[in-house]
Design an enzyme around this catalytic site. Structure first.
Site, PDB file in Angstrom:
ATOM      1  N   LYS A  10      52.175 -69.340  11.701  1.00 47.36           N
ATOM      2  CA  LYS A  10      53.536 -69.658  11.252  1.00 47.36           C
ATOM      3  C   LYS A  10      54.537 -68.803  12.021  1.00 47.36           C
ATOM      4  O   LYS A  10      54.221 -67.742  12.545  1.00 47.36           O
ATOM      5  CB  LYS A  10      53.696 -69.437   9.745  1.00 47.36           C
ATOM      6  CG  LYS A  10      53.448 -67.995   9.282  1.00 47.36           C
ATOM      7  CD  LYS A  10      54.643 -67.065   9.416  1.00 47.36           C
ATOM      8  CE  LYS A  10      54.337 -65.660   8.941  1.00 47.36           C
ATOM      9  NZ  LYS A  10      55.438 -64.700   9.267  1.00 47.36           N
ATOM     10  N   ASP A 138      51.927 -64.544   2.190  1.00 45.72           N
ATOM     11  CA  ASP A 138      52.079 -65.695   3.087  1.00 45.72           C
ATOM     12  C   ASP A 138      51.049 -66.793   2.821  1.00 45.72           C
ATOM     13  O   ASP A 138      51.177 -67.909   3.340  1.00 45.72           O
ATOM     14  CB  ASP A 138      51.960 -65.255   4.553  1.00 45.72           C
ATOM     15  CG  ASP A 138      53.187 -64.491   5.033  1.00 45.72           C
ATOM     16  OD1 ASP A 138      54.215 -64.521   4.335  1.00 45.72           O
ATOM     17  OD2 ASP A 138      53.106 -63.854   6.101  1.00 45.72           O
TER      18      ASP A 138
END
Length: 293
Positions: A10, A138
């Site tokens: 990401k 996350d």
């Protein structure tokens, strides 16, 4: 039974630290985006009760310190699985660590999704996100993937419209970055911290206006993290017509977003003259993807 997943990295299109909770965790406003840079994670049911891990990168721990081990333990605890829980996890490691790209979290997300199928518990993504959030902030995003606004400590995830196709160049300098030290440095700034323009970014993404949204790409950690050659890397990205150039997470990776693939390729070639870890990839609309056998 063995399942293999691609686990996508990401980047943070915007990242702001908005406060500190009573438990000491920092609250965030961040928009995360899944990208094509990936690890490949295989999860296989084995005899016995042990959790074993192997990895192509010898620097990655293969014991209880690894995020995938912790995710597996939390999964078993949540669903009260006490017997016949032998699991072997193999990680083909491609996402650099200490980069702010969420590699460990992506691996953990892939393992939770795989365990959900292997043990046939049929948990929703929301439940898997809840379990993952106990291990890393996350991980919930990496289970969902795509484009999403993440708040609180990162575990509150609100999907946003998928951004349009683009090419993303990632540069990982030789030096890594410590997340703990990064947050300590943020705390030392106090009221001097310059916050990002969150509303402008969010409004443009909701309007599916990526060109204007990228004008507000920003990361508060750039105020406190010293990444060698960061200015030079950004200069090369900008010189080759990137629409944004920003650090991801708490560093040290720098990314550039391009709407012209040729410009991205040119930037990559120029950056490879000085840096070993340079990648080019597309955006993804999911966090993990099953690899068909």
């Amino acid at each position: 039974m063995k399942l293999t997943y691609e686990a996508y990295a990401k980047i943070n299109l915007i990242l702001d630290v908005t406060g500190v909770k009573q438990n000491g965790y920092h609250t965030l406003f961040t928009v995360m985006q899944s990208i094509g840079l990936k690890d490949v994670v295989s999860v296989e049911k084995t005899k016995g009760e042990k959790i074993t891990i192997s990895c192509t990168d010898e620097t990655v721990p293969t014991d209880s310190k690894n995020i995938v081990y912790k995710c597996t333990v939390k999964f078993f605890e949540h669903f009260k699985i006490e017997k016949d829980k032998g699991i072997h996890i193999h990680i083909e490691k491609n996402i650099p660590h200490e980069a702010g790209l969420g590699g460990g979290s992506a691996d953990g997300a892939a393992v939770l999704v795989a365990l959900n199928k292997i043990f046939n518990v049929n948990a929703s993504k929301r439940v898997l996100m809840f379990i993952g959030g106990k291990v890393g902030a996350d991980i919930p995003f990496c289970i969902v993937g795509g484009t999403a606004l993440c708040q609180d400590i990162g575990t509150v995830v609100a999907p946003l419209p998928d951004i349009k196709d683009c090419s993303i160049v990632i540069v990982k300098p030789e030096n890594g970055s410590s997340t703990v030290k990064a947050y300590d440095a943020i705390d030392s700034l106090g009221e001097r911290l310059k916050h990002t323009r969150n509303n402008e970014m969010l409004e443009n993404l909701l309007d599916e206006n990526l060109t204007d949204a990228l004008k507000y790409c920003d990361n508060v950690f750039e105020q406190v993290i010293e990444v060698p050659d960061r200015a030079d890397i950004k200069h090369i990205l900008r010189e080759n017509n990137s629409s944004a150039a920003c650090m991801s997470g708490s560093g040290s990776a720098i990314y550039g977003i391009f709407f012209d693939e040729k410009d991205a390729e040119k930037a990559k070639k120029e950056l490879e003259k000085n840096y070993k870890k340079v990648y080019i990839c597309d955006r993804k609309n999911t966090g993990v993807k099953l690899v068909e056998n």
